[in-house]
Enzyme design. Structure first.
Site, short mmCIF file in Angstrom:
data_model
loop_
_atom_site.label_atom_id
_atom_site.label_comp_id
_atom_site.label_asym_id
_atom_site.label_seq_id
_atom_site.Cartn_x
_atom_site.Cartn_y
_atom_site.Cartn_z
N LYS A 182 33.46 55.12 42.79
CA LYS A 182 32.81 53.68 43.69
C LYS A 182 32.91 54.59 45.03
CE LYS A 182 34.04 48.68 44.15
NZ LYS A 182 32.53 48.35 44.29
N GLU B 130 23.57 49.30 34.99
CA GLU B 130 24.59 47.81 35.58
C GLU B 130 23.13 47.02 36.62
OE1 GLU B 130 27.72 48.97 37.58
OE2 GLU B 130 27.20 50.79 37.90
N ARG C 165 41.69 52.68 39.34
CA ARG C 165 40.06 53.51 40.00
C ARG C 165 40.00 54.17 40.82
NH1 ARG C 165 35.76 48.88 38.59
NH2 ARG C 165 35.96 48.42 40.89
N1 PLP Z 1 29.21 48.66 39.43
C1 PLP Z 1 29.30 48.56 40.39
C2 PLP Z 1 28.09 49.33 40.78
C3 PLP Z 1 29.51 48.27 41.00
O1 PLP Z 1 29.68 48.44 43.03
C4 PLP Z 1 30.99 46.77 41.24
C5 PLP Z 1 31.87 46.13 41.51
O2 PLP Z 1 32.75 46.33 42.31
C6 PLP Z 1 30.74 46.54 39.75
C7 PLP Z 1 29.93 46.59 39.03
C8 PLP Z 1 31.62 45.54 39.26
O3 PLP Z 1 33.03 46.11 39.34
P1 PLP Z 1 34.83 45.24 39.18
O4 PLP Z 1 34.45 44.05 38.73
O5 PLP Z 1 35.39 45.71 39.51
O6 PLP Z 1 34.20 44.59 40.61
C1 COI Z 2 32.91 44.30 44.16
O1 COI Z 2 32.45 43.66 43.53
O2 COI Z 2 33.79 44.72 44.65
C2 COI Z 2 32.35 45.34 44.74
O3 COI Z 2 32.59 45.99 45.53
C3 COI Z 2 30.41 45.05 45.19
C4 COI Z 2 29.94 45.29 46.07
C5 COI Z 2 30.31 44.59 47.46
C6 COI Z 2 29.58 46.69 46.85
#
Ligand code: PLP
Ligand code: COI
Length: 337
Positions: free
Chosen positions: A183, A219, A80
């Site tokens: 991200k 989200e 990612r």
């Molecule tokens: N959506 C956003 C905007 C996020 O910042 C995060 C965190 O990383 C997620 C969703 C969840 O993603 P993940 O499960 O890969 O941490």
């Molecule tokens: C995560 O879930 O890893 C995130 O990055 C969430 C937040 C701290 C930006």
């Protein structure tokens, strides 16, 4: 080192012993360097500072009963990060470099990995930034890749207790063809004022709708959304949300548990039909949702004050795999040694 009260750790920065850095120059990444400094010198015209060339990741490591440190699905985070970097014209760390720096930084900060049974974990924050000087809007040709770690507790202070979210149509976080699926820091800057408003009104965060029609669920602040009805795990398909690795894992776990799964556009009004709802992400794990308030018409969607049975089952299974208490049926963990 001061004694850490592991059980009371917030989700916050904590100074550890060491972070790692690598530099992209003349088309190649340098050998990683390890530093105990919390600072870095940066050019005053760096593209990360002026034009938002900044990509980050978030993943976690856990200590099991057996004393082994497990990192959850790091290759997905590497992928990612590569995707996000290419999305905003940045050089991306290779999978090998990502692994080397993540794993070595964990090893050098072993004493900061929260003990088994505390509910805390080691949060790993990889970051890539444009460091080259530009005044005109152009991508950099120099970058820095950095990894630091921080022991953390739950993202929402309620932990696995249900939280409330607010829907607002006055702010957007990401546009359909914009950068929501990457991200990148800019998405989070765009979320700050609506998040602040939600906090002021007593909500954990904002539930974002699609920016174009304001009809579909996107989200939940820094986490994906899911709902459950009729033994089906339902989660939004949208080009403006981050593809969550936790969500993808929950889809697999739901299927493993015999549930049906649907990844499709989810209308806001469909919330009325959900038996359970939750926010999911690395930091949030699963935060069950008890209430969603729509600030445009005062409508309230209720899911109950306690976590639903299927959200609880999914949460326990995910945590058990991450902690090494359940068989790692999908091969998600890598042991750090
Ligand atoms: N959506 C956003 C905007 C996020 O910042 C995060 C965190 O990383 C997620 C969703 C969840 O993603 P993940 O499960 O890969 O941490
Ligand atoms: C995560 O879930 O890893 C995130 O990055 C969430 C937040 C701290 C930006």
């Amino acid at each position: 080192m001061e004694t850490i009260n592991w059980k009371e750790l917030p989700f916050a920065y904590y100074k550890t012993d060491c972070n790692s850095r690598s530099y992209w120059k003349n088309g190649a990444w340098s050998e990683p360097e390890f530093s105990d400094s919390e600072y870095m010198p940066i050019h005053i015209a760096a593209t990360s500072l002026h034009y938002g060339q900044e990509v980050f990741e978030g993943l976690k490591a856990f200590i099991g009963k057996d004393g082994k440190i497990r990192v959850f699905r790091w290759e997905e985070n590497a992928k990612r990060m590569q995707d996000s970097c290419s999305g905003i014209m940045m050089a991306a760390p290779t999978t090998e470099l990502f692994k080397e720096m993540v794993f070595e930084t964990i090893l050098r900060n072993k004493k900061f990995v929260p003990p088994y049974g505390t509910g805390a974990s080691l949060y790993i924050r990889p970051l890539t930034i444009g460091t080259g000087a530009r005044v005109g809007v152009r991508p950099s040709d120099e970058f820095m890749f950095l990894v630091f770690v921080s022991p953390v507790g739950p993202y929402f202070k309620e932990g696995f207790s249900p939280v409330s979210f607010m829907v607002t149509r006055d702010y957007d976080r990401a546009a359909p063809k914009g950068t929501g699926r990457y991200k990148v820091g800019g998405n989070y800057a765009a979320s700050l004022s609506s998040m602040h408003l939600a906090h002021e009104k007593g909500f954990a965060n904002v539930l974002y709708l699609d920016a174009k029609e304001k009809k579909y669920i996107d989200e939940c602040g820094p986490a994906n959304f899911f709902g459950i009805k009729n033994n089906t795990y339902i989660t939004p398909k949208s080009e403006s949300i981050l593809p969550s690795i936790t969500n993808k894992s929950l889809v697999q776990l739901a299927e493993y548990l015999g549930m049906k799964t649907e990844i499709r556009p989810v209308l806001l009004e469909e919330l009325d039909t959900f038996e359970e709802a939750g926010a999911c992400g690395t930091a949030a794990v699963i935060s069950p949702i008890k209430r969603i308030f729509d600030d445009s018409n005062g409508k309230i969607y209720n899911f109950g004050d306690t976590a639903g049975p299927l959200s609880t089952k999914l949460y326990n299974m995910l945590r058990d795999i991450q902690n090494g208490d359940a068989e790692d049926v999908f091969g998600w963990n890598t042991i750090v040694e």
